[in-house]
Design an enzyme around this catalytic site. Structure first.
Site, PDB file in Angstrom:
ATOM      1  N   GLU A  37       0.959  -1.071   0.155  1.00 11.00           N
ATOM      2  CA  GLU A  37       0.097  -0.027  -0.212  1.00 11.00           C
ATOM      3  C   GLU A  37       0.619   1.296  -0.218  1.00 11.00           C
ATOM      4  O   GLU A  37       0.736   2.183   0.860  1.00 11.00           O
ATOM      5  CB  GLU A  37      -1.138  -0.013   1.023  1.00 11.00           C
ATOM      6  CG  GLU A  37      -1.976  -1.014   1.020  1.00 11.00           C
ATOM      7  CD  GLU A  37      -3.144  -1.053   2.078  1.00 11.00           C
ATOM      8  OE1 GLU A  37      -4.213  -1.409   1.699  1.00 11.00           O
ATOM      9  OE2 GLU A  37      -2.988  -0.500   3.346  1.00 11.00           O
ATOM     10  N   GLU A  69      -6.089  -7.135  -1.988  1.00  9.63           N
ATOM     11  CA  GLU A  69      -6.882  -7.077  -0.659  1.00  9.63           C
ATOM     12  C   GLU A  69      -8.413  -6.808  -0.753  1.00  9.63           C
ATOM     13  O   GLU A  69      -8.451  -5.621  -1.406  1.00  9.63           O
ATOM     14  CB  GLU A  69      -6.035  -6.205   0.496  1.00  9.63           C
ATOM     15  CG  GLU A  69      -4.860  -6.600   0.816  1.00  9.63           C
ATOM     16  CD  GLU A  69      -4.269  -5.612   1.867  1.00  9.63           C
ATOM     17  OE1 GLU A  69      -5.037  -4.956   2.538  1.00  9.63           O
ATOM     18  OE2 GLU A  69      -2.855  -5.485   2.025  1.00  9.63           O
TER      19      GLU A  69
END
Length: 350
Positions: free
Chosen positions: A153, A263
């Site tokens: 991320e 995710e």
């Protein structure tokens, strides 16, 4: 049922399991087992969780790796043990290098202890040598690796402060170094290299990051193979499937990379969500059936744009059922008796 049994096997295969990667992140598994957790399959029988997943259509497992965690959680040794089990279960291994001693996400990208925070040349070499060592360790243990993510991320950069978004030239160099650590490793088949940003539905954020980091000239398009995104519908009402589809379409066409959702989760209980759910998902119930519906619609979205995979984040982390969200339970396992929910079977249809 009768009609499907008369179809040629090749046609039956083509009408299901269209995604290349039907995955789950089960990084917490060894910690859960050490605390006494034992999982039960849909028949109520105790079985290793990776086997339950494999038997229900999962074909790839994502694992987070921390560099030097204080208690050893998610370090290289931990992940090698888990990956051997994953491989023995017939699934591929996807290594998610956080490049930190702890959680790396948009709000936290701490440089590992002992790594440079003042000199980019030193830090770039440390990233290269670390990724090289991780991959070589897997090679020495005869564990194949399908995907390696350089950072986790990283919309706000990685390895702060040197790799913050104040220094996109440094971000580019760190990603380039990490990619070449993978490419130069002794793994017999070079893993696909992936970069991963959160808020996959936000095309403007995705575009700004990739345009800016590639404009430096240090990071080359040939340095990576895949673009991964997080897609959590419970963090922003703007996180519609429609927006995700637009973003993934643009990512693939603009940068020429295969795209996947690395995710995602859907709740079975969410009594007081902190944020409104996206409008085009509001009809999906918070239940195991809802998990199946959500993942089916997400898979349809991926297939519409030529995407290649979905990874459900931590479906069996029974000691953390909310998975960091405001929803009480996002698991595919009943945290009370450790029996998997019916939604676990959805992977075979993705």
């Amino acid at each position: 049922m009768i009609l499907s049994s008369l179809l040629p096997l090749s046609l039956v295969t083509l009408t299901s399991a269209a995604l290349t990667y039907r995955g789950a992140d089960i990084s917490s598994l060894l910690i859960e087992e050490d605390s006494g957790v034992a999982y039960k399959n849909l028949n109520g029988e105790t079985q290793a969780f990776e086997l339950i997943l494999a038997n229900n259509g999962v074909n790839s497992i994502r694992q987070r790796i921390w560099v030097n965690p204080s208690d050893g959680s998610y370090n290289l040794e931990y992940n090698l043990e888990l990956a051997k089990r994953v491989q023995d279960a017939g699934m591929s291994v996807y290594l998610d290098l956080h490049l930190s001693d702890t959680w790396a996400d948009p709000g936290d990208q701490a440089t590992p202890s002992g790594w440079s925070t003042t000199d980019i040349d030193t830090l770039a070499w440390q990233v290269y040598n670390y990724t090289l060592d991780v991959c070589n360790t897997f090679a020495e243990n005869n564990v194949a690796v399908e995907i390696v993510s350089i950072g986790n991320e990283i919309r706000n950069g990685l390895l702060h402060p040197l790799g913050s978004t104040d220094h996109y030239d440094n971000i580019a160099r760190l990603l380039h170094s990490g990619a070449w650590g993978v490419k130069d490793s002794s793994l017999s088949t070079t893993p696909k290299i992936l970069f991963h940003l959160d808020n996959g539905w936000d095309w403007d954020a995705q575009k700004y990051f990739y345009d800016t980091v590639l404009a430096t000239g240090t990071l080359l398009s040939t340095d990576f193979d895949l673009i991964g995104v997080s897609y959590y519908p419970f963090y922003n009402a703007d996180a519609t499937l429609s927006s995700l589809k637009t973003s993934l379409t643009n990512l693939k066409s603009n940068y020429g990379k295969n795209v996947l959702v690395v995710e995602t989760d859907w709740p079975v209980q969410c009594s007081s969500p902190e944020y409104a759910f996206p409008s085009d998902l509001s009809s999906i119930p918070f239940s195991a059936d809802g998990q199946e519906t959500f993942l089916g619609r997400l898979a349809d979205t991926l297939e519409d744009v030529g995407g290649v995979g979905i990874y459900y984040w931590e479906p069996g982390w029974v000691d953390n059922a909310g998975l960091g969200s405001s929803c009480e339970d996002n698991l595919m396992v009943d945290w009370r008796d450790r029996t998997v929910r019916e939604s676990i079977s959805v992977f075979g249809d993705l």
